[in-house]
Design a protein around this motif. Structure first.
Motif, PDB file in Angstrom:
ATOM      1  N   GLY A 245       0.818  -1.195   0.000  1.00 10.87           N
ATOM      2  CA  GLY A 245       0.000   0.000   0.000  1.00 10.87           C
ATOM      3  C   GLY A 245       0.857   1.252   0.000  1.00 10.87           C
ATOM      4  N   PRO A 246       0.278   2.375   0.353  1.00 12.48           N
ATOM      5  CA  PRO A 246       1.065   3.621   0.385  1.00 12.48           C
ATOM      6  C   PRO A 246       2.067   3.592   1.535  1.00 12.48           C
ATOM      7  N   GLN A 247       3.115   4.363   1.380  1.00 16.56           N
ATOM      8  CA  GLN A 247       4.104   4.476   2.446  1.00 16.56           C
ATOM      9  C   GLN A 247       3.478   5.247   3.609  1.00 16.56           C
ATOM     10  N   ARG A 248       3.628   4.679   4.794  1.00 15.92           N
ATOM     11  CA  ARG A 248       2.952   5.273   5.945  1.00 15.92           C
ATOM     12  C   ARG A 248       3.581   4.761   7.234  1.00 15.92           C
ATOM     13  N   ALA A 249       3.182   5.377   8.325  1.00 15.37           N
ATOM     14  CA  ALA A 249       3.598   4.938   9.662  1.00 15.37           C
ATOM     15  C   ALA A 249       2.350   4.725  10.506  1.00 15.37           C
TER      16      ALA A 249
ATOM     17  N   ILE B 232       6.100   1.565   7.060  1.00 16.78           N
ATOM     18  CA  ILE B 232       6.052   0.808   5.805  1.00 16.78           C
ATOM     19  C   ILE B 232       6.543   1.713   4.685  1.00 16.78           C
ATOM     20  N   LEU B 233       7.677   1.352   4.098  1.00 17.25           N
ATOM     21  CA  LEU B 233       8.266   2.130   3.018  1.00 17.25           C
ATOM     22  C   LEU B 233       8.369   1.267   1.765  1.00 17.25           C
ATOM     23  N   HIS B 234       8.747   1.895   0.685  1.00 22.89           N
ATOM     24  CA  HIS B 234       8.952   1.195  -0.588  1.00 22.89           C
ATOM     25  C   HIS B 234      10.427   1.209  -0.940  1.00 22.89           C
ATOM     26  N   GLN B 235      10.893   0.091  -1.470  1.00 21.88           N
ATOM     27  CA  GLN B 235      12.247   0.061  -1.981  1.00 21.88           C
ATOM     28  C   GLN B 235      12.331   0.908  -3.266  1.00 21.88           C
TER      29      GLN B 235
ATOM     30  N   ARG C 124       5.128  -2.627  -6.098  1.00 22.80           N
ATOM     31  CA  ARG C 124       5.960  -1.963  -5.098  1.00 22.80           C
ATOM     32  C   ARG C 124       6.493  -2.994  -4.114  1.00 22.80           C
ATOM     33  N   ARG C 125       7.786  -2.920  -3.877  1.00 30.22           N
ATOM     34  CA  ARG C 125       8.428  -3.852  -2.941  1.00 30.22           C
ATOM     35  C   ARG C 125       8.542  -3.182  -1.579  1.00 30.22           C
TER      36      ARG C 125
ATOM     37  N   ARG D 216       8.625  11.184  -2.138  1.00 27.62           N
ATOM     38  CA  ARG D 216       7.559  11.953  -1.504  1.00 27.62           C
ATOM     39  C   ARG D 216       6.832  11.117  -0.456  1.00 27.62           C
ATOM     40  N   GLY D 217       6.539   9.870  -0.803  1.00 23.50           N
ATOM     41  CA  GLY D 217       5.920   8.996   0.172  1.00 23.50           C
ATOM     42  C   GLY D 217       6.839   8.707   1.353  1.00 23.50           C
ATOM     43  N   LEU D 218       8.132   8.588   1.069  1.00 24.85           N
ATOM     44  CA  LEU D 218       9.115   8.369   2.127  1.00 24.85           C
ATOM     45  C   LEU D 218       9.115   9.523   3.118  1.00 24.85           C
ATOM     46  N   HIS D 219       9.146  10.732   2.600  1.00 22.69           N
ATOM     47  CA  HIS D 219       9.125  11.910   3.468  1.00 22.69           C
ATOM     48  C   HIS D 219       7.835  11.966   4.281  1.00 22.69           C
ATOM     49  N   ARG D 220       6.718  11.677   3.641  1.00 26.51           N
ATOM     50  CA  ARG D 220       5.432  11.732   4.329  1.00 26.51           C
ATOM     51  C   ARG D 220       5.362  10.689   5.452  1.00 26.51           C
ATOM     52  N   ALA D 221       5.848   9.481   5.192  1.00 24.97           N
ATOM     53  CA  ALA D 221       5.799   8.425   6.207  1.00 24.97           C
ATOM     54  C   ALA D 221       6.688   8.749   7.400  1.00 24.97           C
TER      55      ALA D 221
END
Length: 244
Positions: A28-32, A42-45, A54-55, A121-126
């Motif tokens: 799913g989306p990158q999140r905490a 949960i992040l994406h490689q 997405r891995r 962007r998802g990494l920063h948000r998570a």
């Protein structure tokens, strides 16, 4: 019935059920998420241009401050390495952007940058969410700031590649326009020359035929025909120039 498969490793037995119930088979989306003082990020490689799925990369902070990670072990160090891999990938793309010369090369760089930018962007948000959940962890502040820098660098690199592509396309269009102008000028000069000599050539061919006529074979008649041909050619070339 198929078993309930999750991306959370089975060995993470002490992770709260409230977190397990919020995670499925896909990342799913990158999140905490925070439950019972357990923080799961949960992040994406790093994605590639042609990656359809997405891995996931999971990072679990336990209440005592210890970290675990999957698929790479190392806990907190693995999270740092995860961000470092984004920075290294952007460095590679930055070098590729600097040596790009053609529109195709710039397009390849843009194809590679776009998914990295979305993931950053998802990494920063998570990590921002994780920072808000656990405000006492100074390391999360540093990681959040590092993620913000990665996102910013990715945006700047994307803009540089787009500017480079636009400049390359404009430069090629300008060169093609100049080449077309040179060809048009050359064609115009040929048309002027053809218009100038065509009447003279036609008259020469006509009066060189072995047919008796009122004009005798005298030098004065030769020059008369030549002058008429030149005058007609000048008139025709003037018409060609005027039409252009």
């Amino acid at each position: 019935m198929k078993p309930d498969i999750q991306i959370i490793p089975k060995l993470w037995t002490t992770i709260p059920e409230a977190i397990r119930n919020r995670v499925g088979r896909e990342p799913g989306p990158q999140r905490a998420m925070l439950e019972e003082e357990h923080l799961l990020i949960i992040l994406h490689q790093i994605p590639g241009p042609d990656d359809a799925s997405r891995r996931p990369a999971l990072f679990w902070r336990q209440p005592d401050g210890t970290w675990k990670s999957s698929p790479d072990a190392g806990g907190h160090l693995a999270l740092q390495n995860h961000l470092a891999s984004f920075s290294a990938r952007l460095d590679e793309l930055d070098k590729a952007e600097h040596i790009a010369q053609t529109a195709t090369e710039y397009h390849k760089v843009l194809e590679a940058i776009a998914p990295v930018l979305r993931s950053s962007r998802g990494l920063h948000r998570a990590l921002q969410q994780a920072r808000e959940f656990v405000k006492a962890d100074r390391d999360l502040i540093n990681l959040r700031d590092q993620a913000a820098s990665i996102e910013r660098n990715a945006e700047l690199l994307l803009q540089d590649a787009q500017f480079g592509l636009n400049f390359t396309v404009a430069k090629q269009a300008e060169a093609q326009a100049q080449s077309a102008q040179r060809m048009a000028n050359t064609s115009h000069r040929l048309n002027v020359l053809a218009a100038l000599f065509l009447p003279l050539t036609a008259l020469t061919g006509l009066f060189s035929m072995s047919i008796r006529g009122p004009l005798e074979d005298k030098p004065v008649n030769f020059w008369l025909i030549a002058v008429i041909g030149v005058l007609v050619g000048m008139v025709m070339s003037s018409v060609v120039v005027a039409r252009r």
